[in-house]
Motif scaffolding. Sequence first.
Motif, PDB file in Angstrom:
ATOM      1  N   ARG A  57       0.850  -1.184   0.000  1.00 33.84           N
ATOM      2  CA  ARG A  57       0.000   0.000   0.000  1.00 33.84           C
ATOM      3  C   ARG A  57       0.881   1.227   0.000  1.00 33.84           C
ATOM      4  O   ARG A  57       1.948   1.229   0.605  1.00 33.84           O
ATOM      5  CB  ARG A  57      -0.876   0.053   1.250  1.00 33.84           C
ATOM      6  CG  ARG A  57      -2.011  -0.894   1.242  1.00 33.84           C
ATOM      7  CD  ARG A  57      -2.944  -0.601   2.404  1.00 33.84           C
ATOM      8  NE  ARG A  57      -4.031  -1.557   2.374  1.00 33.84           N
ATOM      9  CZ  ARG A  57      -4.741  -1.901   3.418  1.00 33.84           C
ATOM     10  NH1 ARG A  57      -4.478  -1.378   4.593  1.00 33.84           N
ATOM     11  NH2 ARG A  57      -5.709  -2.772   3.297  1.00 33.84           N
ATOM     12  N   ASP A  59       0.548   5.066   1.210  1.00 31.14           N
ATOM     13  CA  ASP A  59      -0.254   6.006   1.995  1.00 31.14           C
ATOM     14  C   ASP A  59       0.245   7.419   1.714  1.00 31.14           C
ATOM     15  O   ASP A  59       1.409   7.742   1.974  1.00 31.14           O
ATOM     16  CB  ASP A  59      -0.114   5.661   3.482  1.00 31.14           C
ATOM     17  CG  ASP A  59      -0.973   6.539   4.374  1.00 31.14           C
ATOM     18  OD1 ASP A  59      -1.493   7.586   3.905  1.00 31.14           O
ATOM     19  OD2 ASP A  59      -1.118   6.190   5.558  1.00 31.14           O
ATOM     20  N   PHE A  60      -0.645   8.249   1.198  1.00 36.01           N
ATOM     21  CA  PHE A  60      -0.281   9.601   0.815  1.00 36.01           C
ATOM     22  C   PHE A  60      -0.577  10.622   1.907  1.00 36.01           C
ATOM     23  O   PHE A  60      -0.643  11.816   1.637  1.00 36.01           O
ATOM     24  CB  PHE A  60      -1.014   9.974  -0.482  1.00 36.01           C
ATOM     25  CG  PHE A  60      -0.530   9.179  -1.660  1.00 36.01           C
ATOM     26  CD1 PHE A  60       0.535   9.623  -2.421  1.00 36.01           C
ATOM     27  CD2 PHE A  60      -1.121   7.968  -1.983  1.00 36.01           C
ATOM     28  CE1 PHE A  60       1.000   8.886  -3.503  1.00 36.01           C
ATOM     29  CE2 PHE A  60      -0.666   7.222  -3.054  1.00 36.01           C
ATOM     30  CZ  PHE A  60       0.397   7.680  -3.822  1.00 36.01           C
ATOM     31  N   SER A  61      -0.721  10.154   3.156  1.00 40.24           N
ATOM     32  CA  SER A  61      -0.986  11.068   4.264  1.00 40.24           C
ATOM     33  C   SER A  61       0.233  11.899   4.623  1.00 40.24           C
ATOM     34  O   SER A  61       0.110  12.913   5.317  1.00 40.24           O
ATOM     35  CB  SER A  61      -1.436  10.286   5.502  1.00 40.24           C
ATOM     36  OG  SER A  61      -2.621   9.591   5.229  1.00 40.24           O
ATOM     37  N   THR A  62       1.406  11.466   4.197  1.00 41.29           N
ATOM     38  CA  THR A  62       2.638  12.182   4.499  1.00 41.29           C
ATOM     39  C   THR A  62       3.411  12.422   3.209  1.00 41.29           C
ATOM     40  O   THR A  62       3.148  11.827   2.179  1.00 41.29           O
ATOM     41  CB  THR A  62       3.533  11.378   5.465  1.00 41.29           C
ATOM     42  OG1 THR A  62       3.904  10.149   4.825  1.00 41.29           O
ATOM     43  CG2 THR A  62       2.831  11.087   6.774  1.00 41.29           C
ATOM     44  N   THR A  63       4.413  13.300   3.310  1.00 39.54           N
ATOM     45  CA  THR A  63       5.320  13.541   2.197  1.00 39.54           C
ATOM     46  C   THR A  63       6.715  13.206   2.679  1.00 39.54           C
ATOM     47  O   THR A  63       7.171  13.776   3.664  1.00 39.54           O
ATOM     48  CB  THR A  63       5.264  15.018   1.749  1.00 39.54           C
ATOM     49  OG1 THR A  63       3.912  15.328   1.399  1.00 39.54           O
ATOM     50  CG2 THR A  63       6.169  15.274   0.577  1.00 39.54           C
ATOM     51  N   PRO A  65       5.203   9.841   0.438  1.00 38.99           N
ATOM     52  CA  PRO A  65       4.248   8.785   0.772  1.00 38.99           C
ATOM     53  C   PRO A  65       4.956   7.586   1.409  1.00 38.99           C
ATOM     54  O   PRO A  65       6.115   7.308   1.106  1.00 38.99           O
ATOM     55  CB  PRO A  65       3.651   8.401  -0.576  1.00 38.99           C
ATOM     56  CG  PRO A  65       3.896   9.584  -1.452  1.00 38.99           C
ATOM     57  CD  PRO A  65       5.187  10.182  -0.974  1.00 38.99           C
TER      58      PRO A  65
END
Length: 139
Positions: A57, A59-63, A65
């Motif tokens: 997976r 997850d694009f909640s952070t930079t 991802p």
Amino acid sequence: MRYMMIMQVSPEAAALAAETLDMDEIVALMGAYNEELQKAGVLLSGEGLSDAEEGFRVDFSTTPPVVTDGPFAEAREVFTGFWILEVSSREEAEHWARKCPLGPGVALEVRRVQEVADLGLDADNEWIAKEQEWRAANS
């Protein structure tokens, strides 16, 4: 209209199926179903998916991802395959979904594939035009 049917299996049902079902019988049932879809002229694509252990997976909640390898313990169901159908209506998509030879612990999520017109963009949008060219080149 294009519809995608996504096969979802609970982990418990998948484990039970691996222990109790005859793979040759499953392949024969799915083969006959796929052949019926093909003969009806509605099957655009269909594939099985590898086990979640091989997946990941993003997850694009952070930079940047975050990438997490499978399996995913919190998953209540796993996606195991899909079909893309070209049909005239939601009702026809439902007809074919109901005929799929699946059993307890398995579900199909059926969703319409969006068309360019659904996006509400101008017809002369540069990226929409490029996408149409890409699709034509790959068909």
